[in-house]
Write a protein that holds these residues in place. Structure first.
Motif, PDB file in Angstrom:
ATOM      1  N   ASP A  80       8.601  -0.175  -7.561  1.00  0.00           N
ATOM      2  CA  ASP A  80       7.256  -0.484  -7.060  1.00  0.00           C
ATOM      3  C   ASP A  80       7.175  -1.961  -6.666  1.00  0.00           C
ATOM      4  OD1 ASP A  80       4.547  -0.316  -6.544  1.00  0.00           O
ATOM      5  OD2 ASP A  80       3.930  -0.092  -8.633  1.00  0.00           O
TER       6      ASP A  80
ATOM      7  N   LYS B 183       4.225  -4.615  -7.079  1.00  0.00           N
ATOM      8  CA  LYS B 183       2.868  -4.653  -7.653  1.00  0.00           C
ATOM      9  C   LYS B 183       1.982  -5.761  -7.073  1.00  0.00           C
ATOM     10  CE  LYS B 183       3.435  -2.051 -11.841  1.00  0.00           C
ATOM     11  NZ  LYS B 183       4.760  -2.144 -12.422  1.00  0.00           N
TER      12      LYS B 183
ATOM     13  N   GLY C  13      -2.512  -2.046  -7.817  1.00  0.00           N
ATOM     14  CA  GLY C  13      -2.028  -0.755  -8.304  1.00  0.00           C
ATOM     15  C   GLY C  13      -0.638  -0.435  -7.788  1.00  0.00           C
TER      16      GLY C  13
ATOM     17  N   PHE D 202       6.816   8.310 -17.792  1.00  0.00           N
ATOM     18  CA  PHE D 202       7.204   7.334 -16.773  1.00  0.00           C
ATOM     19  C   PHE D 202       7.742   6.138 -17.557  1.00  0.00           C
ATOM     20  CE2 PHE D 202       4.961   4.688 -13.186  1.00  0.00           C
ATOM     21  CZ  PHE D 202       5.762   3.585 -13.406  1.00  0.00           C
TER      22      PHE D 202
ATOM     23  N   ASN E 136       4.313   5.143 -19.330  1.00  0.00           N
ATOM     24  CA  ASN E 136       3.100   5.779 -18.845  1.00  0.00           C
ATOM     25  C   ASN E 136       3.231   7.275 -19.108  1.00  0.00           C
ATOM     26  OD1 ASN E 136       1.820   3.418 -17.738  1.00  0.00           O
ATOM     27  ND2 ASN E 136       3.360   3.484 -16.136  1.00  0.00           N
TER      28      ASN E 136
ATOM     29  N   ARG F 223       2.114   9.775 -17.248  1.00  0.00           N
ATOM     30  CA  ARG F 223       1.718  10.488 -16.017  1.00  0.00           C
ATOM     31  C   ARG F 223       2.612   9.999 -14.889  1.00  0.00           C
ATOM     32  NH1 ARG F 223       0.720   5.650 -13.520  1.00  0.00           N
ATOM     33  NH2 ARG F 223      -0.029   4.192 -15.054  1.00  0.00           N
TER      34      ARG F 223
ATOM     35  N   GLY G 144       3.738   8.061 -11.581  1.00  0.00           N
ATOM     36  CA  GLY G 144       3.403   6.727 -11.083  1.00  0.00           C
ATOM     37  C   GLY G 144       2.751   6.803  -9.713  1.00  0.00           C
ATOM     38  N   ASP G 145       1.996   5.789  -9.394  1.00  0.00           N
ATOM     39  CA  ASP G 145       1.332   5.707  -8.093  1.00  0.00           C
ATOM     40  C   ASP G 145       1.586   4.300  -7.565  1.00  0.00           C
ATOM     41  OD1 ASP G 145      -0.313   5.837  -5.928  1.00  0.00           O
ATOM     42  OD2 ASP G 145      -2.075   6.555  -7.001  1.00  0.00           O
ATOM     43  N   PRO G 146       2.379   4.082  -6.529  1.00  0.00           N
ATOM     44  CA  PRO G 146       2.871   5.034  -5.534  1.00  0.00           C
ATOM     45  C   PRO G 146       4.319   5.499  -5.705  1.00  0.00           C
ATOM     46  CG  PRO G 146       2.922   2.817  -4.588  1.00  0.00           C
ATOM     47  CD  PRO G 146       2.548   2.676  -6.044  1.00  0.00           C
ATOM     48  N   GLU G 147       4.859   5.567  -6.912  1.00  0.00           N
ATOM     49  CA  GLU G 147       6.217   6.096  -7.087  1.00  0.00           C
ATOM     50  C   GLU G 147       6.293   7.580  -6.692  1.00  0.00           C
ATOM     51  OE1 GLU G 147       4.787   4.072  -9.233  1.00  0.00           O
ATOM     52  OE2 GLU G 147       6.239   2.680 -10.099  1.00  0.00           O
TER      53      GLU G 147
END
Ligand code: GLY
Length: 426
Positions: A213, A215, A227, A270, A286, A288, A290-293
């Motif tokens: 990512d 960031k 994000g 994650f 994490n 959940r 990832g965003d934007p993974e």
């Protein structure tokens, strides 16, 4: 099957797109969704934290599977609320989502089970935190709010003065509310960050391909934390040696530790890794996608994702052969100028190319909404433009070409997503 997806960002659009490819699925709903998700799902105006309404909706529509994309509802116990009504849901229960929901918990877990991470102490009193900073800390040092803080609760402090100000911000001024009731003070680590997502069924873990990512808001990793302004997958820095180390000391060890604590984890773990000179370390967990993974990982995944979700719920993940394409993907986020601080919304998005139904270009919507028959900007991160290619350099060139085909007022993006690739691939 009828599937309900909870969330409304780029990650949920990528999940919805992938779920729509499953031959098992006849109808997708998304709460609350966005203008892009509306291309593959019926969006329903229910917030992700409105558990009672979501449960009632799932019962009324006879939903077969609910998939939760976001951290807040998972940490808040949405899975428990669905299970209590006999509904099938993908994600960790509240007692397992604490892996992301409390940084103090996750640090203590890693210490107890010898999972490599930075040295740290937890504090629930500001006086004790300041005494530690004055007598024991080395600088730079890292202050982390224990709870969820929209990804903003991490402060890197170069001096004692900055760190004391950080304690005030988190614990006394409560900039992130109760998330700062407890803080972690952690050794600062240097190295390259890599994200590794995984499916977990309580005992078995299956790794997805790696990603990285970006960031910070501006080129050269300058500007404020966001994000995520773009991603690439795979990470060329995630070498066989790194993979072997993490398999030996981190991945299964985490799943086993959660099980041993009576907090069986089912869902996505994650792993935010830091590749330090002394080897890989866990920077954060994490609970959940990832965003934007997700936007670069799922387009490379070969499996039917619904089969994998079901195997996680049923505890049969060992029977899944998780496979990824031998290619690469790059995501460039188109944001509203001014993000992550002040920005305007409501501008029409003009798309000069039909990306829909292509299998090498994807436009995942993050902050968009329908205004009559127009799609308009509705957030800081607006769209994730993703392209695949045989290798990272091709995928990146394709993604940046594609960004030229989308226009809206105040469009902003980083121009160096994946620049680090240049040092790693020929
Ligand atoms: N991309 C970082 C995250 O999803 O938390």
């Amino acid at each position: 099957m009828k599937v309900l997806i909870v969330g409304g960002g780029g990650r949920e659009h990528a999940i919805a797109w992938k779920v729509a490819k499953s031959p098992k699925v006849e109808k997708i709903y998304c709460a609350p969704g966005n203008a892009g998700i509306a291309e593959v799902a019926e969006c329903v105006p229910i917030g992700a934290m409105e558990f009672d309404k979501l449960v009632a909706f799932a019962k009324e529509k006879e939903i077969d599977l609910t998939v939760v994309g976001m951290d807040d509802p998972l940490v808040g116990g949405i899975v428990d609320a669905f299970e209590a009504e006999g509904l099938r849901v993908f994600g960790p229960r509240k007692n397992a989502a604490i892996l992301e929901g409390s940084k103090a918990f996750s640090k203590d877990l890693m210490k107890k089970y010898n999972i490599p991470t930075a040295t740290y102490e937890n504090f629930s009193s500001p006086e004790a935190a300041i005494e530690y900073l004055e007598t024991k800390a080395t600088f730079p040092t890292v202050l982390k709010a224990d709870g969820l803080a929209l990804g903003k609760g991490v402060l890197i402090c170069n001096t004692l003065e900055e760190a004391k100000a950080g304690v005030k911000t988190l614990m006394l001024d409560k900039q992130f509310g109760s998330a700062g009731n407890t803080i972690v003070i952690e050794q600062f680590m240097t190295g390259r960050e890599v994200s590794v997502l995984s499916f977990v069924d309580g005992k078995t873990i299956k790794l997805m391909t790696s990603a990285q990512d970006h960031k910070r808001a501006k080129d050269n990793d300058e500007g404020l934390n966001t994000g995520g302004m773009g991603t690439f997958s795979p990470s060329p820095f995630y070498t066989t040696e790194v993979d072997e180390f993490c398999k030996k000391y981190i991945y299964q060890a985490t799943v086993d530790a959660m099980k041993a604590e009576g907090r069986e984890f089912k869902g996505i773990i994650f792993f935010g890794l830091m590749l330090t000179q002394d080897g890989p370390r866990v920077l954060e967990y994490n609970a959940r996608f990832g965003d934007p993974e997700t936007q670069v990982v799922l387009p490379r995944m070969k499996n039917d994702i619904v089969e994998v979700f079901e195997a996680c719920i049923d505890g049969t993940l060992d029977q899944i052969d998780l496979q990824f394409e031998d290619n690469a993907a790059v995501c460039v986020v188109l944001a509203s100028d001014g993000y992550p601080e002040h920005y305007e919304k409501g501008f029409e998005i003009k798309v000069l190319y039909i990306f829909k139904d292509k299998d090498d270009y994807f436009v995942f919507h993050a902050g968009t909404k329908l205004d009559g028959d127009k799609v308009v900007t509705n957030g800081g991160r607006v769209l994730g433009v993703v392209a695949t290619g045989n290798d990272l350099l091709t995928a990146r060139a394709n993604a940046y070409e594609a960004t030229k085909l989308i226009d809206f007022d105040n469009k902003y993006m980083r121009n160096d997503i994946g620049k680090a690739i240049d040092n790693a691939v020929k």
